[in-house]
Design a protein around this motif. Structure first.
Motif, short mmCIF file in Angstrom:
data_model
loop_
_atom_site.label_atom_id
_atom_site.label_comp_id
_atom_site.label_asym_id
_atom_site.label_seq_id
_atom_site.Cartn_x
_atom_site.Cartn_y
_atom_site.Cartn_z
N PRO A 31 -59.52 -67.41 -32.71
CA PRO A 31 -60.22 -68.28 -33.68
C PRO A 31 -61.55 -68.78 -33.13
N ALA A 33 -65.40 -70.93 -34.59
CA ALA A 33 -66.07 -71.64 -35.69
C ALA A 33 -67.56 -71.66 -35.42
N GLN A 37 -68.16 -72.60 -40.41
CA GLN A 37 -67.41 -71.44 -40.89
C GLN A 37 -66.38 -71.01 -39.86
N SER A 38 -65.14 -70.82 -40.30
CA SER A 38 -64.09 -70.35 -39.41
C SER A 38 -64.02 -68.83 -39.45
N GLU A 40 -62.50 -65.12 -37.11
CA GLU A 40 -61.57 -64.61 -36.11
C GLU A 40 -62.20 -63.41 -35.41
N SER A 125 -66.53 -68.86 -27.50
CA SER A 125 -65.28 -69.08 -28.22
C SER A 125 -64.12 -68.39 -27.52
#
Length: 388
Positions: A31, A33, A37-38, A40, A125
């Motif tokens: 995951p 962000a 906006q999220s 993957e 991330s």
């Protein structure tokens, strides 16, 4: 990186890449962000036996021509094997807009500094994710990358992320095609910018016959980085096969990059001793169906397709040639696994199963290889290109 070619011939069934059980390969969606906006990130993980925690190498991919969404999941099997057998976990994230990762790829045009910074957001991330995983020793991390991934790794080095001990740059950069963009100078400026902000040690690998970033450009980028205050050792090795840009993806490239990388890791206090035996040899039985150079013996090929087998015979090992009853064919040279790559590329283009015809210097085809019905596809492999 591998060199491949194939022929489209009919609609094809969906093909999924088989996972490497010997290295406990798994694919997870990490995951992330960005701007509210999220998304993957499709991420490959290789791990040694046991529960860990393991030191980690985060390996970053390059960019093929065309739509990044069409790019296949990168695995870096050859490189990953060298680290896994020494007790490392290897993590390979596909960044936004690449392969099955969600979100959109951000094109910064000629702004190479911006390209690296944008891609480093995705990388961060992934590092954040590692801090949540018990199997990962997030205090002992090496960040590496090839081509666009090398640029990404060097840009990430400016962030002073805790636990990252060093950077490995395999032919890092981004080449622009067409237009009036002065992308070479922009790359030099990007590395100068990163060097002024990074305190991490790094090691760089650029070959004499790199078709993207030749020796002069590599030296300019390195000099700009060091003069700006960055710490980097440039390993400017000689010619490697037809294009040194793919050295890190070749089994034959290990003898170039590992000895220097071993010294680099020891200086950082990172492990280098081999702990596990992992076989990297291609095991496909040969037989007496035909000699390797008997072009007329190959089944199913039509028209000028036999000319492509002649092309295949001129390629260096490791190499593989696959064929289908539909007349589809594919050859693959070098790369992580040319056997798997040739099979997958052929299968993408055929509604019937593809089979191996030749591997390296041996024919592996048997009469029993001829399928009588359209069965499930053979075990597929890694990414490949298509073409006439």
């Amino acid at each position: 990186m591998a060199f491949v070619s194939s022929l489209f011939a009919g609609s094809a069934p969906a093909v999924a890449v088989s996972l490497d059980a010997a290295m406990n390969e798994q694919v997870v969606m990490v995951p992330a962000a960005f701007g509210g906006q999220s998304v993957e990130l499709e991420t490959t993980i290789f791990r040694p036996p046991g529960e860990g925690p393991f030191p980690v190498v985060v390996m970053n991919h390059g960019k093929a021509l065309g739509n990044p969404r069409n790019q296949n999941r990168d695995r870096f099997v050859v490189l990953s094997r060298e680290f896994v057998k020494r007790g490392y976990a290897v993590v390979i994230p596909m960044r936004k807009g690449f392969s099955k990762s969600s979100g959109d790829y951000i094109d910064r045009g000629c702004d190479m500094t911006g390209h690296g910074i944008s891609q480093a957001d995705d990388l961060q991330s992934t590092l954040d994710y590692l801090h949540t995983q018990r199997w990962a020793d997030a205090e002992h991390v090496i960040v590496a990358g090839q081509s666009y991934g090398g640029l990404t790794a060097m840009a990430f080095g400016t962030r002073h992320y805790p636990g990252v001990k060093g950077l490995i740059n395999f032919a890092g950069g981004l080449k622009m095609h067409g237009g009036d963009c002065r992308w070479q100078q922009s790359l030099v400026q990007a590395f100068a910018s990163y060097g002024a902000k990074s305190t991490l040690p790094s090691i760089w690998f650029y070959g004499e016959n790199d078709n993207h970033f030749g020796p002069d450009l590599a030296a300019r980028m390195h000099n700009a980085y060091v003069q700006a205050g960055g710490h980097a050792k440039l390993v400017a090795y000689g010619a490697f096969k037809k294009d040194a840009h793919g050295m890190s993806g070749s089994r034959d490239g290990v003898k170039i990059w590992w000895p220097e990388t071993e010294k680099f890791l020891k200086e950082l206090g990172m492990p280098t001793e081999t702990l596990y035996a992992l076989d990297n040899e291609i095991k496909v039985p040969k037989n007496e169906f035909a000699s390797i150079d008997n072009i007329e013996a190959i089944p199913y090929l039509k028209g000028s397709a036999r000319d492509q087998y002649r092309v295949f015979l001129g390629k260096s090992v490791p190499r593989a040639f696959a064929v289908s009853p539909t007349g589809a064919w594919s050859w693959a040279e070098d790369g992580d696994d040319p056997v798997e790559q040739a099979l997958q590329d052929c299968q993408k283009n055929s509604a019937q199963p593809c089979r191996l015809y030749a591997v390296d210097d041996h024919v592996v085809w048997t009469d029993e290889s001829r399928p009588t019905t359209a069965a499930a596809p053979a075990s597929p492999a890694t990414s490949a290109l298509t073409g006439p």
